[in-house]
Enzyme design. Structure first.
Site, PDB file in Angstrom:
ATOM      1  CE  LYS A 223      30.469  -5.584  56.239  1.00 17.32           C
ATOM      2  NZ  LYS A 223      31.718  -5.386  56.966  1.00 17.32           N
TER       3      LYS A 223
ATOM      4  CG  ASP B  87      30.215  -9.851  55.744  1.00 17.71           C
ATOM      5  OD1 ASP B  87      30.206 -10.411  56.859  1.00 17.71           O
ATOM      6  OD2 ASP B  87      31.092  -9.046  55.382  1.00 17.71           O
TER       7      ASP B  87
HETATM    8  O1  C5P Z   1      32.946 -15.830  53.571  1.00 18.37           O
HETATM    9  P1  C5P Z   1      33.846 -14.887  52.823  1.00 18.37           P
HETATM   10  O2  C5P Z   1      34.146 -15.371  51.434  1.00 18.37           O
HETATM   11  O3  C5P Z   1      33.402 -13.482  52.869  1.00 18.37           O
HETATM   12  O4  C5P Z   1      35.215 -14.941  53.631  1.00 18.37           O
HETATM   13  C1  C5P Z   1      36.439 -14.620  53.033  1.00 18.37           C
HETATM   14  C2  C5P Z   1      37.552 -15.191  53.865  1.00 18.37           C
HETATM   15  O5  C5P Z   1      37.588 -14.547  55.140  1.00 18.37           O
HETATM   16  C3  C5P Z   1      37.433 -16.659  54.172  1.00 18.37           C
HETATM   17  O6  C5P Z   1      38.014 -17.433  53.179  1.00 18.37           O
HETATM   18  C4  C5P Z   1      38.204 -16.774  55.490  1.00 18.37           C
HETATM   19  O7  C5P Z   1      39.587 -16.821  55.232  1.00 18.37           O
HETATM   20  C5  C5P Z   1      37.940 -15.449  56.163  1.00 18.37           C
HETATM   21  N1  C5P Z   1      36.842 -15.517  57.150  1.00 18.37           N
HETATM   22  C6  C5P Z   1      37.079 -16.088  58.390  1.00 18.37           C
HETATM   23  N2  C5P Z   1      36.073 -16.122  59.321  1.00 18.37           N
HETATM   24  C7  C5P Z   1      34.869 -15.576  59.051  1.00 18.37           C
HETATM   25  C8  C5P Z   1      34.616 -14.962  57.810  1.00 18.37           C
HETATM   26  C9  C5P Z   1      35.631 -14.950  56.869  1.00 18.37           C
HETATM   27  O8  C5P Z   1      38.168 -16.588  58.658  1.00 18.37           O
HETATM   28  N3  C5P Z   1      33.924 -15.610  59.988  1.00 18.37           N
END
Ligand code: C5P
Length: 290
Positions: free
Chosen positions: A9, A138
């Site tokens: 993406k 994502d």
């Molecule tokens: O959800 P994912 O594991 O991809 O996110 C990784 C990190 O990115 C989370 O632990 C968080 O610190 C940050 N994050 C965030 N806000 C989001 C998506 C991710 O703060 N909307």
């Protein structure tokens, strides 16, 4: 043997609206699937026991709980209540790692779609999306794909119609940074984001609705560029090279360091990709995917 494509993406628009109590961030993101992809393959045999074998063509990736696609398989088998299985999953990697292209999320989403197909759809779209949200912000988008307005932390999706078909050049040079690290840079810079002057996100949807690639390129935005580009000069250089090569816009995807350029001419995108590859830089020209 079943196969599923795991498309990368790009973020045509990515802005942070606020920081939540739990540390996550409320986003407004316009995500677009692109032709650059990994491939996930599943071989399923009848069995009287539970057997999951997982492999990946990129030796630097772990093949256990540390791998999001492996976790997706375990989560699916549990949620769907599959009793016995002999399942072999293989991920053929092409999407660069830690690049802001959602490669890990795409693989996890492809595993969920693939297993739902293999076991004759025990989970509906809502349950599959909820499983995806448990794996990563994502993943829900990567399950649906195409062009979507993504809100919340990424789990609220609205598919966008009227998508123009165009060529993007995707390139990655130099080290990435972890997503939490990139978000903490934003926190340090913007605090609670109340003083951050966000560009109007609606402009991008108007450009998409009327299929105007030039206008789309003018409205592209990524808040992470403000904190990541100053410390990732190779990403900044990629932007400059793409713009000089005729890109309508060149922007970092996600928290970087990959950069995508929107091109009206396939030949110019290919030429620029070849030039970057000659320097040993990862570069692929591909189409957007609906
Ligand atoms: O959800 P994912 O594991 O991809 O996110 C990784 C990190 O990115 C989370 O632990 C968080 O610190 C940050 N994050 C965030 N806000 C989001 C998506 C991710 O703060 N909307």
């Amino acid at each position: 043997m079943l196969t599923e494509t795991a498309n990368a993406k790009i973020n045509l628009f990515l802005d942070v609206c606020s920081r939540r109590e739990d540390g996550y961030h409320e986003l407004h993101s316009c995500m677009q699937s692109v032709g650059l992809c990994d491939t996930v393959t599943a071989e399923l045999r009848p069995s009287s026991e539970r057997r999951l074998r997982f492999s990946c063509t990129d030796a630097s990736l772990p093949c256990d709980e540390r791998n999001l696609a492996y976790r997706a398989a375990v989560l699916f088998l549990e949620a769907a209540g599959v009793e016995n299985y002999d399942l072999r999953l293989t991920v053929e990697k092409r999407i660069p790692l830690s690049a802001g292209l959602g490669g890990g999320s795409a693989d996890a989403a492809a595993v969920l779609r693939l297993l739902n197909r293999a076991f004759e759809k025990p989970l509906d779209a809502a349950r599959l999306g909820a499983l995806g949200a448990r794996l990563g912000a994502d993943v829900p988008f990567c399950i649906v794909g195409g062009t979507c307005r993504c809100l919340g932390v990424g789990e609220i999706l609205e598919p966008v119609g009227g998508r123009p078909d165009y060529t993007v050049l995707i390139a990655k040079d130099g080290e990435g940074m972890s997503t939490p690290e990139a978000f903490s840079l934003l926190d340090a810079r913007f605090g609670d984001f109340s003083g951050h002057a966000s560009p109007d996100p609606e402009a991008i949807y108007q450009a998409l609705a009327c299929g105007d690639v030039r206008r789309l390129a003018d409205c592209a935005y990524n808040i992470f560029e403000e904190v990541v580009l100053p410390i990732r000069p190779k990403a900044k250089r990629l932007k400059e090279i793409m713009l000089r090569a005729g890109a309508l816009c060149a922007q970092m995807s996600g928290s970087g360091p990959s950069v995508f350029g929107i091109f009206q001419s396939d030949a110019r995108a290919e030429l620029c990709a070849a030039r970057l590859r000659h320097e040993g830089i990862f570069a692929v020209a591909c189409r957007t995917v609906g």
